[in-house]
Enzyme design. Structure first.
Site, PDB file in Angstrom:
ATOM      1  N   CYS A   1      43.391  32.173  41.979  1.00 52.92           N
ATOM      2  CA  CYS A   1      44.206  33.370  41.740  1.00 52.92           C
ATOM      3  C   CYS A   1      45.704  33.119  41.854  1.00 52.92           C
ATOM      4  CB  CYS A   1      43.800  34.474  42.712  1.00 52.92           C
ATOM      5  SG  CYS A   1      42.032  34.818  42.708  1.00 52.92           S
TER       6      CYS A   1
ATOM      7  N   HIS B   1      49.294  39.269  42.547  1.00 54.25           N
ATOM      8  CA  HIS B   1      47.957  39.021  42.006  1.00 54.25           C
ATOM      9  C   HIS B   1      47.172  40.327  42.027  1.00 54.25           C
ATOM     10  CE1 HIS B   1      43.939  37.822  41.336  1.00 54.25           C
ATOM     11  NE2 HIS B   1      43.574  37.873  42.608  1.00 54.25           N
TER      12      HIS B   1
ATOM     13  N   ASN C   1      40.157  42.180  38.228  1.00 51.81           N
ATOM     14  CA  ASN C   1      40.688  40.944  38.786  1.00 51.81           C
ATOM     15  C   ASN C   1      40.420  39.822  37.784  1.00 51.81           C
ATOM     16  OD1 ASN C   1      41.124  38.532  40.158  1.00 51.81           O
ATOM     17  ND2 ASN C   1      40.238  39.242  42.079  1.00 51.81           N
TER      18      ASN C   1
END
Length: 315
Positions: free
Chosen positions: A113, A241, A271
């Site tokens: 990530c 993020h 995500n």
């Protein structure tokens, strides 16, 4: 050694959209349960014939077009991804082949990530050192391919997509457009976010990640601002993020970016791991939410409990 800057950005998401309501047919969940815990409404899902390098190539082509450049102008391709199926050719080489970049250095970076902000820092350092003139920096992940669709705590999170930036040297005398990176990791907590096994599956310890992010990331983000010479209240935007709305909103407040637009693309995209920061950043630019020259904090965190962040100037 001159500084570097982001000349343009671009993003791509597959056409398939999976809503919370549609997820209820797969697992025991509900729209209310998902929204209250992670803030997500929809996510884009790539088809079986859409590999991660195809997503990356679409985003890269858009960034190149926005910069007014051709593939021949690029001599470095960096792709941040953790969901590539094959080891060789790597994703960067496949992207270069798809869009026609001749003879670039082609490198994959796997910091999950936090991959895009690591890759952006690597491109900045490479351009500053004179080893490349222009770089394509791409974050791309196909998280749906590594999701456990029987686990409602993780499958509701994931989405697919890609975002890209063209990085080039600043003209002599101009202020750098990419600030110094602040990066690191917590290796002993690497188990908190995992993509492992055969077949590979995404799993995480959600509460551990939430506690670590909300407690430890705000001072780190402020340090990234200090390194770039900005106070948090001077930021025009904060792009964290896109892990979970319950993490993003408290973090933005704790950083002290009181005048900043806060990216909340997780609501519509889920995500998307390494894609999440460039995807959300590109959307803010496209929407006109930020203007050329505005200072923007990019900060990635997650897998390996790695983190990396820098302040950049909006292209």
């Amino acid at each position: 050694m001159y500084g570097s800057r982001i000349a343009a950005v671009g993003h791509y998401q597959p056409a398939g959209v999976l809503t919370n309501e549609e997820l209820t047919a797969k697992v025991d969940t509900s729209d209310e349960w998902i929204r209250s815990r992670v803030g997500i409404r929809t996510r884009h899902i790539a088809g079986p014939d859409e590999p991660v390098d195809e997503l990356a190539a679409h985003a890269a082509a858009k960034a190149l077009a926005a910069a007014g450049l051709t593939p021949a102008d690029i001599d470095l391709v960096l792709v941040a991804t953790s969901t590539a199926v094959d080891r060789s050719p790597n994703t960067a080489a496949r992207v270069a082949a798809r869009i026609g970049v001749p003879r670039p250095a082609a490198i994959d970076i796997n910091v999950v990530c936090a991959g895009f902000t690591h890759a952006l820092a690597t491109a900045d350092h490479t351009v500053r050192a004179g080893a490349a003139k222009r770089a394509l920096v791409i974050g791309a992940d196909k998280m749906s391919a590594v999701a456990d669709w029987t686990d409602r705590t993780t499958c509701v999170l994931v989405g697919d997509g890609a975002g890209a930036a063209v990085v080039e040297a600043c003209p002599e005398g101009d202020e750098p457009g990419i600030g110094p990176v602040l990066w690191g990791s917590v290796p002993e907590m690497g188990h908190a976010v995992r993509i492992e096994g055969e077949p590979a599956r995404f799993a995480q310890e959600g509460q551990s990640v939430y506690r670590w992010a909300t407690q430890h990331l705000p001072p780190l983000a402020r340090q990234a601002c200090e390194r770039a010479g900005f106070a948090p209240e001077q930021l025009a935007a904060v792009v964290l993020h896109q892990a979970n709305l319950r993490i993003i909103e408290p973090l933005a407040g704790k950083i002290g970016a009181v005048n900043a637009v806060v990216a909340r693309d997780v609501v519509d995209s889920g995500n998307t791991s390494a894609a999440s920061i460039p995807l959300a950043f590109s959307k803010l630019v496209e929407q006109g939410a930020i203007s050329t020259g505005d200072p923007v904090l990019l900060f990635g965190f997650g897998g390996n409990l790695s983190y990396a962040g820098q302040v950049v100037r909006c292209p």
